[in-house]
Design a protein around this motif. Structure first.
Motif, short mmCIF file in Angstrom:
data_model
loop_
_atom_site.label_atom_id
_atom_site.label_comp_id
_atom_site.label_asym_id
_atom_site.label_seq_id
_atom_site.Cartn_x
_atom_site.Cartn_y
_atom_site.Cartn_z
N ARG A 32 0.86 -1.18 0.00
CA ARG A 32 0.00 0.00 0.00
C ARG A 32 0.89 1.23 0.00
O ARG A 32 1.75 1.37 0.88
CB ARG A 32 -0.88 0.01 1.24
CG ARG A 32 -1.83 1.19 1.22
CD ARG A 32 -2.74 1.23 2.41
NE ARG A 32 -3.87 2.10 2.12
CZ ARG A 32 -4.83 2.39 2.97
NH1 ARG A 32 -4.81 1.85 4.18
NH2 ARG A 32 -5.82 3.20 2.64
N GLN A 63 8.22 -0.09 7.86
CA GLN A 63 9.00 0.72 8.80
C GLN A 63 8.10 1.78 9.46
O GLN A 63 6.95 1.97 9.05
CB GLN A 63 10.21 1.34 8.13
CG GLN A 63 9.92 2.53 7.27
CD GLN A 63 11.20 3.09 6.66
OE1 GLN A 63 11.84 2.44 5.83
NE2 GLN A 63 11.56 4.29 7.05
N THR A 64 8.63 2.42 10.48
CA THR A 64 7.81 3.34 11.25
C THR A 64 7.25 4.48 10.39
O THR A 64 7.94 4.99 9.50
CB THR A 64 8.62 3.87 12.47
OG1 THR A 64 7.77 4.68 13.26
CG2 THR A 64 9.84 4.68 12.06
N GLY A 65 5.99 4.80 10.62
CA GLY A 65 5.35 5.90 9.90
C GLY A 65 4.82 5.56 8.52
O GLY A 65 4.34 6.43 7.80
N THR A 66 4.85 4.28 8.14
CA THR A 66 4.43 3.94 6.78
C THR A 66 2.92 3.65 6.65
O THR A 66 2.43 3.48 5.54
CB THR A 66 5.21 2.71 6.25
OG1 THR A 66 5.23 1.71 7.26
CG2 THR A 66 6.62 3.08 5.87
N GLY A 67 2.21 3.57 7.77
CA GLY A 67 0.75 3.44 7.66
C GLY A 67 0.18 2.12 8.17
O GLY A 67 -0.97 1.79 7.85
N LYS A 68 0.92 1.38 8.98
CA LYS A 68 0.39 0.11 9.51
C LYS A 68 -0.81 0.38 10.42
O LYS A 68 -1.87 -0.24 10.29
CB LYS A 68 1.47 -0.64 10.31
CG LYS A 68 2.71 -0.97 9.51
CD LYS A 68 3.75 -1.70 10.33
CE LYS A 68 4.33 -0.88 11.48
NZ LYS A 68 5.12 0.29 11.06
N THR A 69 -0.64 1.31 11.36
CA THR A 69 -1.72 1.62 12.30
C THR A 69 -2.92 2.18 11.55
O THR A 69 -4.07 1.80 11.81
CB THR A 69 -1.24 2.65 13.35
OG1 THR A 69 0.01 2.21 13.86
CG2 THR A 69 -2.23 2.80 14.48
N TYR A 70 -2.66 3.07 10.60
CA TYR A 70 -3.75 3.66 9.82
C TYR A 70 -4.53 2.55 9.09
O TYR A 70 -5.76 2.54 9.08
CB TYR A 70 -3.18 4.66 8.81
CG TYR A 70 -4.23 5.32 7.97
CD1 TYR A 70 -4.94 6.42 8.44
CD2 TYR A 70 -4.54 4.82 6.70
CE1 TYR A 70 -5.92 7.03 7.67
CE2 TYR A 70 -5.52 5.42 5.92
CZ TYR A 70 -6.20 6.52 6.41
OH TYR A 70 -7.18 7.10 5.66
N SER A 105 3.91 2.11 21.23
CA SER A 105 3.13 1.42 20.21
C SER A 105 3.89 1.33 18.88
O SER A 105 3.61 0.47 18.06
CB SER A 105 1.76 2.07 20.01
OG SER A 105 1.89 3.36 19.53
N SER A 106 4.87 2.24 18.68
CA SER A 106 5.69 2.14 17.46
C SER A 106 6.71 1.04 17.57
O SER A 106 7.22 0.55 16.57
CB SER A 106 6.43 3.45 17.21
OG SER A 106 5.56 4.40 16.68
N LYS A 132 1.68 5.03 0.62
CA LYS A 132 1.13 6.07 1.50
C LYS A 132 1.18 7.42 0.78
O LYS A 132 2.21 7.78 0.19
CB LYS A 132 1.99 6.12 2.77
CG LYS A 132 1.54 7.14 3.77
CD LYS A 132 2.48 7.18 4.96
CE LYS A 132 2.44 8.54 5.59
NZ LYS A 132 3.36 8.68 6.70
N PRO A 133 0.06 8.16 0.82
CA PRO A 133 0.09 9.48 0.17
C PRO A 133 1.03 10.43 0.91
O PRO A 133 1.02 10.48 2.13
CB PRO A 133 -1.37 9.96 0.27
CG PRO A 133 -2.05 9.06 1.22
CD PRO A 133 -1.20 7.87 1.47
N1 LIG Z 1 -3.18 5.72 3.41
C1 LIG Z 1 -3.10 6.78 4.23
N2 LIG Z 1 -3.89 7.86 4.03
C2 LIG Z 1 -3.83 8.94 4.84
N3 LIG Z 1 -2.99 9.05 5.90
C3 LIG Z 1 -2.18 8.01 6.15
C4 LIG Z 1 -2.19 6.82 5.34
N4 LIG Z 1 -1.27 5.97 5.83
C5 LIG Z 1 -0.73 6.58 6.90
N5 LIG Z 1 -1.26 7.81 7.08
C6 LIG Z 1 -0.90 8.76 8.14
O1 LIG Z 1 0.53 8.70 8.29
C7 LIG Z 1 0.89 8.79 9.67
C8 LIG Z 1 1.74 7.59 10.08
O2 LIG Z 1 0.98 6.40 9.89
P1 LIG Z 1 0.90 5.24 10.97
O3 LIG Z 1 0.87 5.78 12.37
O4 LIG Z 1 -0.24 4.37 10.57
O5 LIG Z 1 2.29 4.50 10.73
P2 LIG Z 1 2.84 3.17 11.42
O6 LIG Z 1 3.40 2.33 10.33
O7 LIG Z 1 1.80 2.52 12.27
O8 LIG Z 1 4.01 3.74 12.33
P3 LIG Z 1 4.65 3.12 13.67
O9 LIG Z 1 5.36 1.85 13.29
O10 LIG Z 1 5.61 4.19 14.10
O11 LIG Z 1 3.54 2.89 14.67
C9 LIG Z 1 -0.40 8.91 10.46
O12 LIG Z 1 -0.65 10.26 10.71
C10 LIG Z 1 -1.45 8.35 9.50
O13 LIG Z 1 -2.75 8.90 9.73
#
Ligand SMILES: Nc1ncnc2c1ncn2[C@@H]1O[C@H](COP(=O)(O)OP(=O)(O)OP(=O)(O)O)[C@@H](O)[C@H]1O
Length: 240
Positions: free
Chosen positions: A9, A94-101, A217-218, A11-12
């Motif tokens: 996926r 990796q961190t911040g790539t959108g897993k939680t989202y 949580s990260s 990420k935008p």
């Molecule tokens: N497809 C998406 N559309 C809009 N915003 C997104 C998308 N994916 C991620 N984001 C935004 O990007 C930011 C980082 O995403 P997220 O917290 O999901 O990353 P993560 O992989 O869970 O990071 P970590 O491993 O540090 O927990 C958040 O603010 C999230 O809302």
């Protein structure tokens, strides 16, 4: 038969990297001829100015909605789960790539709810159609942080130590290579509302343990599990 499908996926982002091309399920990455951007090759040689293809089952572009990701990734797994086959949805990156989202979604907007919430809705909607069976749904929520497992849904057993605020879970080997999670609480969720509440509670508990210097949580892994117990109304045979 066991089968692993992999999805990407994108990420935008405001400043998107344009060194890639997507063609159906192949992501072609171009590593430019640039000293700041090199890849360590197999013989530890530094490589640049080349392309490589990464193959996925499907690739979701930046514009893909949460609903599209759910339909493409999770629907079949849940349908199979309801028919008695174990299934796992695993988010990696990796961190911040959108897993939680992707998994939890954005709790501010209903349309951006994530895979876990949508999975629960689908499970209960499908179960409503099965009036000939007595079905019980149980949930558990495990967190692994720094090699130690914790129960996110057992707040009664919370300790006051900041690094280990939840009840510990012991992971032991079971018969035939299985894995037993000793101390992990199972929660009967009689309806979707209860299930969604337990999911939210676990997510919130995970965040509670964070401090400004510890983005717990990260750095941790969370495993939310749904268990089905099915019995025909006129039978004592249990199917799990
Ligand atoms: N497809 C998406 N559309 C809009 N915003 C997104 C998308 N994916 C991620 N984001 C935004 O990007 C930011 C980082 O995403 P997220 O917290 O999901 O990353 P993560 O992989 O869970 O990071 P970590 O491993 O540090 O927990 C958040 O603010 C999230 O809302």
């Amino acid at each position: 038969m066991a089968q692993i499908k992999t999805y990407a996926r994108l990420k935008p982002t405001k400043k998107a990297y344009n060194g890639y091309v997507i063609s159906k399920n192949v992501l072609t990455m171009h590593i430019p001829d640039n000293k700041d951007f090199v890849i360590l090759g197999p013989q530890n040689n530094l490589r640049s100015n080349f392309s490589y293809d990464i193959l996925f089952t499907n690739i979701f572009g930046c514009e893909a909605s949460q609903e599209e990701v759910f339909d493409g990734v999770a629907k079949d797994i849940i349908q199979n789960f309801l028919n008695g086959y174990n299934g796992t949805i695993f988010a990696y990156g990796q961190t911040g790539t959108g897993k939680t989202y992707t998994v939890e979604g954005n709790t501010n907007r209903y349309s951006t709810r994530g895979l876990a919430t949508r999975a629960l809705s689908m499970i209960y909607q499908e179960l409503e159609k099965r009036s000939d069976q007595h079905i019980s749904v149980y949930l558990s929520y495990l967190e692994i942080y720094q090699e130690v497992a914790y129960d996110l849904l057992n707040p009664a057993a919370r300790s006051t130590i900041p690094i280990a605020p939840f009840a510990r879970v012991t992971v032991v080997e079971g018969p035939r290579g299985s894995c037993i999670l000793r101390g992990l609480s199972l929660h009967l969720a009689a309806n979707e509302e209860i299930a969604q509440m337990l999911l939210l509670q676990g997510q919130a508990n995970r965040k509670v343990a964070e401090t400004p210097v510890n983005q717990r949580s990260s750095r941790s892994h969370a495993v939310f599990t749904v268990y089905l117990q099915v019995r025909k109304h006129d039978s004592d045979v249990l199917v799990k």
